[in-house]
Write a protein that holds these residues in place. Structure first.
Motif, PDB file in Angstrom:
ATOM      1  N   ARG A  15       0.878  -1.266  -0.004  1.00 29.72           N
ATOM      2  CA  ARG A  15       0.026  -0.180   0.062  1.00 29.72           C
ATOM      3  C   ARG A  15       0.967   1.215  -0.094  1.00 29.72           C
ATOM      4  O   ARG A  15       0.683   2.240  -0.594  1.00 29.72           O
ATOM      5  CB  ARG A  15      -0.942   0.032   1.280  1.00 29.72           C
ATOM      6  CG  ARG A  15      -2.201  -1.134   1.030  1.00 29.72           C
ATOM      7  CD  ARG A  15      -3.174  -0.753   2.315  1.00 29.72           C
ATOM      8  NE  ARG A  15      -4.262  -1.574   2.047  1.00 29.72           N
ATOM      9  CZ  ARG A  15      -4.328  -2.816   2.760  1.00 29.72           C
ATOM     10  NH1 ARG A  15      -3.484  -3.185   3.569  1.00 29.72           N
ATOM     11  NH2 ARG A  15      -5.421  -3.573   2.535  1.00 29.72           N
ATOM     12  N   GLN A  16       1.927   1.227   0.942  1.00 28.08           N
ATOM     13  CA  GLN A  16       2.682   2.568   1.067  1.00 28.08           C
ATOM     14  C   GLN A  16       3.682   2.526  -0.383  1.00 28.08           C
ATOM     15  O   GLN A  16       3.759   3.760  -0.805  1.00 28.08           O
ATOM     16  CB  GLN A  16       3.646   2.131   2.232  1.00 28.08           C
ATOM     17  CG  GLN A  16       4.457   3.474   2.440  1.00 28.08           C
ATOM     18  CD  GLN A  16       3.651   4.613   2.694  1.00 28.08           C
ATOM     19  OE1 GLN A  16       2.824   4.734   3.539  1.00 28.08           O
ATOM     20  NE2 GLN A  16       3.870   5.699   2.011  1.00 28.08           N
ATOM     21  N   CYS A  19       1.211   4.209  -2.821  1.00 35.20           N
ATOM     22  CA  CYS A  19       1.120   5.457  -2.680  1.00 35.20           C
ATOM     23  C   CYS A  19       2.367   6.309  -2.746  1.00 35.20           C
ATOM     24  O   CYS A  19       2.310   7.428  -3.462  1.00 35.20           O
ATOM     25  CB  CYS A  19       0.885   5.890  -1.133  1.00 35.20           C
ATOM     26  SG  CYS A  19      -0.964   5.323  -0.574  1.00 35.20           S
ATOM     27  N   ASN A  20       3.568   5.855  -2.539  1.00 32.94           N
ATOM     28  CA  ASN A  20       4.662   6.439  -3.098  1.00 32.94           C
ATOM     29  C   ASN A  20       4.989   6.638  -4.657  1.00 32.94           C
ATOM     30  O   ASN A  20       5.298   7.708  -5.113  1.00 32.94           O
ATOM     31  CB  ASN A  20       5.969   5.689  -2.501  1.00 32.94           C
ATOM     32  CG  ASN A  20       6.225   5.882  -1.168  1.00 32.94           C
ATOM     33  OD1 ASN A  20       5.544   6.652  -0.527  1.00 32.94           O
ATOM     34  ND2 ASN A  20       6.814   4.963  -0.841  1.00 32.94           N
ATOM     35  N   MET A  22       2.340   6.734  -6.793  1.00 37.28           N
ATOM     36  CA  MET A  22       1.211   7.860  -7.317  1.00 37.28           C
ATOM     37  C   MET A  22       1.442   9.148  -6.928  1.00 37.28           C
ATOM     38  O   MET A  22       0.965   9.978  -7.753  1.00 37.28           O
ATOM     39  CB  MET A  22      -0.246   7.195  -6.701  1.00 37.28           C
ATOM     40  CG  MET A  22      -0.637   5.885  -7.259  1.00 37.28           C
ATOM     41  SD  MET A  22      -2.502   5.685  -6.741  1.00 37.28           S
ATOM     42  CE  MET A  22      -2.822   4.197  -7.303  1.00 37.28           C
ATOM     43  N   THR A  23       2.211   9.271  -5.884  1.00 37.73           N
ATOM     44  CA  THR A  23       2.433  10.688  -5.352  1.00 37.73           C
ATOM     45  C   THR A  23       2.831  11.717  -6.589  1.00 37.73           C
ATOM     46  O   THR A  23       2.454  12.826  -6.763  1.00 37.73           O
ATOM     47  CB  THR A  23       3.268  10.891  -4.202  1.00 37.73           C
ATOM     48  OG1 THR A  23       2.483  10.250  -3.204  1.00 37.73           O
ATOM     49  CG2 THR A  23       3.502  12.455  -3.827  1.00 37.73           C
ATOM     50  N   LEU A  76      -5.401   0.455  -2.707  1.00 45.75           N
ATOM     51  CA  LEU A  76      -5.693   1.636  -2.862  1.00 45.75           C
ATOM     52  C   LEU A  76      -6.057   2.413  -1.692  1.00 45.75           C
ATOM     53  O   LEU A  76      -6.237   3.715  -2.040  1.00 45.75           O
ATOM     54  CB  LEU A  76      -6.306   1.896  -4.278  1.00 45.75           C
ATOM     55  CG  LEU A  76      -5.778   1.342  -5.448  1.00 45.75           C
ATOM     56  CD1 LEU A  76      -6.932   1.428  -6.526  1.00 45.75           C
ATOM     57  CD2 LEU A  76      -4.562   2.214  -5.961  1.00 45.75           C
ATOM     58  N   CYS A  79      -4.456   5.943  -0.938  1.00 42.92           N
ATOM     59  CA  CYS A  79      -4.370   6.901  -1.880  1.00 42.92           C
ATOM     60  C   CYS A  79      -5.566   7.316  -2.489  1.00 42.92           C
ATOM     61  O   CYS A  79      -5.690   8.199  -3.378  1.00 42.92           O
ATOM     62  CB  CYS A  79      -3.399   6.698  -2.908  1.00 42.92           C
ATOM     63  SG  CYS A  79      -3.031   5.198  -3.395  1.00 42.92           S
ATOM     64  N   ALA A  82      -6.661  10.975  -2.405  1.00 35.42           N
ATOM     65  CA  ALA A  82      -5.844  11.904  -3.098  1.00 35.42           C
ATOM     66  C   ALA A  82      -6.476  11.827  -4.812  1.00 35.42           C
ATOM     67  O   ALA A  82      -6.147  12.823  -5.335  1.00 35.42           O
ATOM     68  CB  ALA A  82      -4.531  11.631  -3.030  1.00 35.42           C
TER      69      ALA A  82
END
Length: 398
Positions: A15-16, A19-20, A22-23, A76, A79, A82
Motif C-alpha cells: 500500500r505504501q 502511494c509513493n 502515485m504521489t 488503494l 491514496c 488523493a
C-alpha cells in the motif's frame, strides 16, 4: 513497477509503495491543472492539457495493475482520497477540454472496476456527473462508464433495479432524440457504438432494466434504423447487430440464472419486437451479405440472421423443434430472391428455398451448428460477389 509493488507479500508495504508511486503522478496532474487554469497563451494551455491527459492515463495504468495477491483486498486505500481530489479538480476543466474528459471518464471506469468498494461511497455523485456530461455533450465515454457500472454491480439487486431502469430510459430517450433530430447515425458512430454496447450489457446483467422500462420499443426501433443508417461503419454497425442478436437470440446466450429468469418472464415483449421488426432486420442483414455492407461485418450479420432462425425454431437450445413453415421462412426467402450476383442476376427461387431449408435444418442442432450456418451465409455473400459459384452450397447438403 506497479505490478511488482502490488505483489509484495507485506500488504502494508505494498500500500505504501503504491502511494509513493502515485504521489509524483498526482502532483504532475495537479500542477498541470493549475497551469491550464492560469496559462496566458494558447500554446501554454495546450502543453498543460497534454501533461494532464498523459498522467491521467498513466494513473489508469497504475490503478489497473494494483490488484493485491489476496482476493478481496485493495491496495488503494491510502491514496483513494488523493485520487478523488485530483479527479474533482480535473472535472472542472473536463467540459472545456474533450481530451481531459476522455481520461477523466476512463479513470472513473477503471476505479469502478479495480476499486469498487472504495469508490462506492462516491458512486451516486459520479453517476450524476456522468449523466450531466452525457446530457450536455453526448460523449460516448459516459455510456462506457455506465456499461462498466452494470458489470460492477452484477447481480443487480431489486433495490438497484428501479434506478438502473430509470437510468436506461433517460439515456435511451436522449440518444433516440439526438440521433433522429440533431445528428444522423452516420455522423455519430462512436455514440451509436457505445450506446448499443451499453444495451448489450443490459441484456447480460440487467435485462429487466432494459425491457420493462418505457424505452425498449424505441431502442429496438433505433437499432433497426442504425443497421443501415451507419453506412457500414464497422464498429457502430457491429455493436448494433450485436444488440439485435442478443435480444432475439437471448435463449442461446450464456446468462446467469437471474438474467435467464428475467428474460423468460419478459419474452413476450421480445417476441412482439421481433414480430414488428424481424422482417426488416432479416432483409437488412441479407442485403448486407449481398454487398450492402463490408465483408468484415459478414460474421455479425450472419449471427444475427441465425439468432432469429433459432429464436423461431424453438426454446430448446439442445435440439429445437423446427416447424416446416414459419414467417421467418418467408422473410428469408423474400430477402434472398432480391439478392443480385456480380453479373446482375438474382439468386434463383429454387436456390433461395434450398438455403432457407438448410438454415432451418442446421437450427435443429441448436448453437452447435452456428459456425456452419455462418459459413453458409458467408458463402451466399461470396456468390453475390462472384468469388464462388452455387456449387459451394452443396457442402450444406442442399
Amino acid at each position: 513497477l506497479t505490478r511488482l509493488t502490488a505483489q509484495s507479500p507485506d500488504l502494508e508495504n505494498a500500500r505504501q509503495g503504491l502511494c509513493n508511486l502515485m504521489t509524483p503522478i498526482l502532483q504532475r496532474i495537479d500542477n498541470g491543472l493549475v497551469t491550464v487554469n492560469s496559462s496566458s497563451t494558447p500554446a501554454q494551455r495546450q502543453a498543460a492539457v497534454e501533461i494532464v491527459t498523459k498522467y491521467l492515463h498513466v494513473l489508469q495504468i497504475v490503478v489497473r495493475f494494483s490488484d493485491a495477491p489476496t482476493a478481496g483486498v485493495s491496495l488503494l486505500d491510502g491514496c483513494i482520497n488523493a485520487i478523488a481530489a485530483v479527479l474533482e479538480k480535473a472535472t472542472i476543466h473536463a467540459s472545456q477540454e474533450a481530451v481531459i474528459l476522455d481520461e477523466v471518464l476512463a479513470l472513473h471506469s477503471r476505479l469502478l472496476t479495480n476499486a469498487r468498494d472504495l469508490v462506492l461511497p462516491r458512486f451516486s455523485d459520479t453517476v450524476k456527473f456522468v449523466i450531466s456530461v452525457f446530457e450536455q455533450t453526448k460523449h460516448p465515454g459516459t455510456l462506457d462508464y455506465l456499461a462498466g457500472a452494470l458489470e460492477a454491480f452484477d447481480p443487480i439487486t431489486d433495490d438497484n433495479l428501479r434506478s438502473f431502469t430509470d437510468l436506461f430510459d433517460h439515456v435511451s430517450n436522449i440518444t433516440c432524440v439526438h440521433l433522429s433530430r440533431e445528428r444522423r447515425p452516420n455522423e455519430a458512430t462512436r455514440l451509436v457504438c457505445s450506446f448499443f454496447e451499453l444495451c448489450q450489457r443490459y441484456i447480460l446483467f440487467c435485462p429487466a432494466g432494459l425491457i420493462q422500462g418505457t424505452s425498449f420499443g424505441a431502442t429496438v426501433s433505433l437499432a433497426v434504423e442504425c443497421l443501415t443508417a451507419c453506412d457500414g461503419e464497422k464498429e457502430s454497425t457491429r455493436a448494433t447487430i450485436g444488440f439485435l442478436s442478443y435480444v432475439f437470440g437471448w435463449k442461446f446466450l450464456r446468462l446467469s440464472n437471474h438474467a435467464t429468469q428475467s428474460l423468460t418472464a419478459l419474452s413476450g415483449s421480445i417476441d412482439s419486437q421481433l414480430g414488428m421488426h424481424g422482417e426488416r432486420v432479416t432483409t437488412s442483414c441479407i442485403a448486407g451479405l449481398a454487398g450492402a455492407s463490408p465483408q468484415m461485418l459478414w460474421p455479425a450479420l450472419s449471427e444475427c440472421v441465425f439468432a432469429i432462425v433459432l429464436h423461431v425454431a424453438g426454446a430448446n437450445a439442445g435440439a429445437p423443434v423446427v416447424e416446416e413453415s414459419t414467417v421467418v421462412h418467408v422473410w428469408l426467402y423474400n430477402a434472398l430472391i432480391q439478392c443480385q450476383t456480380k453479373d446482375g442476376q438474382r439468386i434463383p427461387a429454387e436456390t433461395s428455398e434450398q438455403i432457407v431449408k438448410a438454415l432451418f435444418e442446421l437450427a435443429r442442432h441448436g448453437t452447435k451448428s452456428k459456425s456452419k450456418a455462418k459459413m453458409l451465409l458467408s458463402d451466399v455473400g461470396k456468390i453475390c460477389k462472384g468469388e464462388t459459384g452455387y456449387d459451394a452450397l452443396l457442402t450444406y447438403s442442399l
